[in-house]
Design a protein around this motif. Structure first.
Motif, PDB file in Angstrom:
ATOM      1  N   LYS A 115      42.215 -39.233   9.236  1.00  2.27           N
ATOM      2  CA  LYS A 115      41.397 -38.252  10.123  1.00  2.27           C
ATOM      3  C   LYS A 115      41.908 -38.070  11.023  1.00  2.27           C
ATOM      4  O   LYS A 115      42.220 -38.571  12.620  1.00  2.27           O
ATOM      5  N   PRO A 116      41.097 -37.250  12.017  1.00  2.00           N
ATOM      6  CA  PRO A 116      41.402 -36.525  13.415  1.00  2.00           C
ATOM      7  C   PRO A 116      40.801 -37.646  14.359  1.00  2.00           C
ATOM      8  O   PRO A 116      41.355 -37.848  15.622  1.00  2.00           O
ATOM      9  N   GLU A 117      39.520 -38.319  14.211  1.00  2.00           N
ATOM     10  CA  GLU A 117      39.315 -39.068  15.377  1.00  2.00           C
ATOM     11  C   GLU A 117      40.368 -40.800  15.041  1.00  2.00           C
ATOM     12  O   GLU A 117      40.143 -41.199  16.141  1.00  2.00           O
ATOM     13  N   ASP A 118      41.091 -40.632  14.072  1.00  2.00           N
ATOM     14  CA  ASP A 118      42.213 -41.851  14.565  1.00  2.00           C
ATOM     15  C   ASP A 118      43.308 -40.698  15.364  1.00  2.00           C
ATOM     16  O   ASP A 118      43.533 -41.394  15.607  1.00  2.00           O
TER      17      ASP A 118
ATOM     18  N   LEU B 270      47.240 -41.017  20.267  1.00  2.00           N
ATOM     19  CA  LEU B 270      48.100 -40.544  21.425  1.00  2.00           C
ATOM     20  C   LEU B 270      49.089 -40.990  22.341  1.00  2.00           C
ATOM     21  O   LEU B 270      50.014 -40.149  22.772  1.00  2.00           O
ATOM     22  N   THR B 271      48.786 -42.035  22.899  1.00  2.00           N
ATOM     23  CA  THR B 271      49.525 -42.366  24.263  1.00  2.00           C
ATOM     24  C   THR B 271      50.829 -42.842  23.642  1.00  2.00           C
ATOM     25  O   THR B 271      51.737 -43.275  24.083  1.00  2.00           O
ATOM     26  N   LEU B 272      50.570 -43.417  21.874  1.00  2.00           N
ATOM     27  CA  LEU B 272      51.620 -43.842  21.297  1.00  2.00           C
ATOM     28  C   LEU B 272      52.508 -42.817  21.145  1.00  2.00           C
ATOM     29  O   LEU B 272      53.990 -42.730  21.140  1.00  2.00           O
ATOM     30  N   ASN B 273      51.831 -41.877  19.931  1.00  2.00           N
ATOM     31  CA  ASN B 273      52.737 -40.779  19.136  1.00  2.00           C
ATOM     32  C   ASN B 273      52.245 -39.690  19.839  1.00  2.00           C
ATOM     33  O   ASN B 273      51.078 -38.323  19.445  1.00  2.00           O
ATOM     34  N   PRO B 274      52.749 -38.724  20.898  1.00  2.00           N
ATOM     35  CA  PRO B 274      52.014 -37.826  21.217  1.00  2.00           C
ATOM     36  C   PRO B 274      51.871 -36.502  20.371  1.00  2.00           C
ATOM     37  O   PRO B 274      50.642 -35.220  20.184  1.00  2.00           O
ATOM     38  N   ASN B 275      52.369 -36.980  19.118  1.00  2.00           N
ATOM     39  CA  ASN B 275      52.336 -35.299  18.146  1.00  2.00           C
ATOM     40  C   ASN B 275      50.941 -35.712  17.075  1.00  2.00           C
ATOM     41  O   ASN B 275      51.018 -35.188  16.128  1.00  2.00           O
ATOM     42  N   GLY B 276      50.884 -37.059  17.081  1.00  2.00           N
ATOM     43  CA  GLY B 276      49.715 -37.239  16.241  1.00  2.00           C
ATOM     44  C   GLY B 276      49.824 -37.797  14.733  1.00  2.00           C
ATOM     45  O   GLY B 276      48.990 -37.397  13.537  1.00  2.00           O
ATOM     46  N   LYS B 277      50.785 -38.475  14.431  1.00  2.00           N
ATOM     47  CA  LYS B 277      51.038 -38.832  13.964  1.00  2.00           C
ATOM     48  C   LYS B 277      51.217 -39.587  12.992  1.00  2.00           C
ATOM     49  O   LYS B 277      52.059 -40.528  13.998  1.00  2.00           O
ATOM     50  N   ILE B 278      51.157 -40.607  12.353  1.00  2.00           N
ATOM     51  CA  ILE B 278      51.371 -41.803  11.655  1.00  2.00           C
ATOM     52  C   ILE B 278      53.252 -41.626  10.991  1.00  2.00           C
ATOM     53  O   ILE B 278      53.904 -40.836  10.457  1.00  2.00           O
ATOM     54  N   PRO B 279      53.851 -42.769  10.875  1.00  2.00           N
ATOM     55  CA  PRO B 279      53.209 -44.283  11.985  1.00  2.00           C
ATOM     56  C   PRO B 279      53.606 -44.306  13.444  1.00  2.00           C
ATOM     57  O   PRO B 279      54.301 -42.911  13.290  1.00  2.00           O
ATOM     58  N   ALA B 280      53.480 -45.444  13.835  1.00  2.00           N
ATOM     59  CA  ALA B 280      54.157 -45.873  15.078  1.00  2.00           C
ATOM     60  C   ALA B 280      54.264 -47.246  14.852  1.00  2.00           C
ATOM     61  O   ALA B 280      53.305 -47.778  14.734  1.00  2.00           O
TER      62      ALA B 280
ATOM     63  N   ALA C 115      53.095 -61.976  24.757  1.00  2.00           N
ATOM     64  CA  ALA C 115      53.349 -60.862  24.991  1.00  2.00           C
ATOM     65  C   ALA C 115      51.953 -60.025  25.373  1.00  2.00           C
ATOM     66  O   ALA C 115      50.855 -60.223  25.403  1.00  2.00           O
ATOM     67  N   ASP C 116      51.962 -59.288  26.363  1.00  2.00           N
ATOM     68  CA  ASP C 116      50.850 -58.651  27.743  1.00  2.00           C
ATOM     69  C   ASP C 116      51.208 -56.847  27.084  1.00  2.00           C
ATOM     70  O   ASP C 116      52.387 -56.774  27.279  1.00  2.00           O
ATOM     71  N   LEU C 117      50.388 -56.957  26.199  1.00  2.00           N
ATOM     72  CA  LEU C 117      49.999 -55.899  25.331  1.00  2.00           C
ATOM     73  C   LEU C 117      48.722 -54.762  25.772  1.00  2.00           C
ATOM     74  O   LEU C 117      48.896 -53.494  25.108  1.00  2.00           O
ATOM     75  N   SER C 118      48.678 -54.722  27.424  1.00  2.00           N
ATOM     76  CA  SER C 118      47.752 -54.478  27.764  1.00  2.00           C
ATOM     77  C   SER C 118      48.076 -53.493  28.423  1.00  2.00           C
ATOM     78  O   SER C 118      46.844 -52.113  28.499  1.00  2.00           O
ATOM     79  N   ARG C 119      49.217 -52.397  28.587  1.00  2.00           N
ATOM     80  CA  ARG C 119      49.757 -51.525  29.488  1.00  2.00           C
ATOM     81  C   ARG C 119      50.030 -50.696  28.020  1.00  2.00           C
ATOM     82  O   ARG C 119      49.665 -49.307  28.318  1.00  2.00           O
ATOM     83  N   PHE C 120      49.394 -51.390  27.134  1.00  2.00           N
ATOM     84  CA  PHE C 120      49.040 -50.277  25.980  1.00  2.00           C
ATOM     85  C   PHE C 120      47.628 -49.605  25.116  1.00  2.00           C
ATOM     86  O   PHE C 120      46.990 -50.472  24.582  1.00  2.00           O
ATOM     87  N   PRO C 121      46.908 -48.493  25.781  1.00  2.00           N
ATOM     88  CA  PRO C 121      46.081 -48.129  25.402  1.00  2.00           C
ATOM     89  C   PRO C 121      44.908 -47.862  24.377  1.00  2.00           C
ATOM     90  O   PRO C 121      44.432 -48.663  23.622  1.00  2.00           O
ATOM     91  N   ILE C 122      46.386 -47.937  23.146  1.00  2.00           N
ATOM     92  CA  ILE C 122      45.902 -48.207  22.156  1.00  2.00           C
ATOM     93  C   ILE C 122      45.622 -49.481  21.460  1.00  2.00           C
ATOM     94  O   ILE C 122      44.846 -49.044  20.347  1.00  2.00           O
ATOM     95  N   THR C 123      45.900 -50.580  21.804  1.00  2.00           N
ATOM     96  CA  THR C 123      45.303 -52.079  21.782  1.00  2.00           C
ATOM     97  C   THR C 123      44.015 -51.994  21.981  1.00  2.00           C
ATOM     98  O   THR C 123      43.453 -52.895  21.570  1.00  2.00           O
ATOM     99  N   ALA C 124      43.760 -51.247  22.830  1.00  2.00           N
ATOM    100  CA  ALA C 124      42.106 -51.556  22.810  1.00  2.00           C
ATOM    101  C   ALA C 124      41.406 -51.020  22.015  1.00  2.00           C
ATOM    102  O   ALA C 124      39.726 -51.329  21.464  1.00  2.00           O
TER     103      ALA C 124
END
Length: 232
Positions: free
Chosen positions: A53-56, A63-73, A2-11
């Motif tokens: 922590k806010p830095e995570d 935030l590209t995965l969860n705009p609400n900034g909460k785990i999990p995703a 699978a190509d997950l490169s379009r998801f910025p979180i994977t960087a």
């Protein structure tokens, strides 16, 4: 592969095995719901530790995965129509995984409805109210001189426990067979001990809840999920 490169979180949190479900979580009650479900369902997954922590959780990547900034995703490389998809909110993820596999969500429409009701009871009641109890009993809120907030959430926690206690009368699990409703609820009953609040809420007044939590914690998938991803 699978190509997950379009998801910025994977960087920031690279996928070692992009063909597996990517879990972004921390071992809180909401976070371990998903690792437990993935273990119960025997779905291949890769867990990434995202701290509170806010830095995570407030980072641009997360935030590209969860705009609400909460785990999990999660990112599922084999999502709807065979395309990679992201899902956030623990209840939504549980429903998604259960529907994906056809497991832990009942064997009929009526069973599914029952399970979803109790899942929403946890999402809308137990989770938020127990979380507030933790804040005022063990967290920063304990420094507040006004005791009314703490007393309010102790009382509400007891009320919610009484609802679960009554539901479990003569039942092993909340909705017949073990389900995502139990996966959602068990970690939140456990957190009362971690808060050091069992005595305050009268935990020992709820024998059905005590036995239920013991059954839940005895499950091998639960034991693995509770420490995935590791806290340290």
């Amino acid at each position: 592969m699978a190509d997950l490169s379009r998801f910025p979180i994977t960087a920031r949190w690279p996928a070692t095995n992009p063909d597996a479900i990517q879990l972004y979580a921390f071992p809180t009650p909401n976070g371990v719901k998903i690792s437990i479900a993935l273990e119960e369902l025997a779905l291949p997954y890769e867990a990434h530790k995202v701290t509170l922590k806010p830095e995570d959780v407030k980072s641009p990547e997360f935030l590209t995965l969860n705009p609400n900034g909460k785990i999990p995703a999660i990112i599922d490389p084999d999502g709807p129509d065979g395309q990679p998809a992201c899902v956030f909110e623990s209840g939504a993820i549980l429903i998604y995984l259960a529907e994906k596999t056809g497991k832990l969500i009942g064997n009929s429409a009526s069973e599914r409805l029952d399970i979803l009701q109790w899942l929403m009871f946890q999402m809308g009641g137990i989770g938020p109210m127990f979380g507030q109890l933790g804040y005022f009993y063990r967290g920063d809120g304990k420094a507040i001189d006004d005791k009314r907030p703490k007393d309010r959430y102790i009382a509400e926690t007891r009320r919610l426990l009484s609802v679960v206690e009554q539901r479990l009368d003569g039942r092993e699990w909340l909705c017949g067979d073990y389900s995502i409703a139990d996966i959602a609820t068990g970690p939140w009953l456990r957190i009362l001990d971690m808060y050091g609040a069992r005595e305050a809420v009268g935990w020992w007044d709820f024998p059905n809840c005590i036995a239920y939590l013991d059954r839940f914690l005895a499950r091998p998938a639960v034991q693995v999920g509770l420490v995935t991803p590791p806290r340290d």
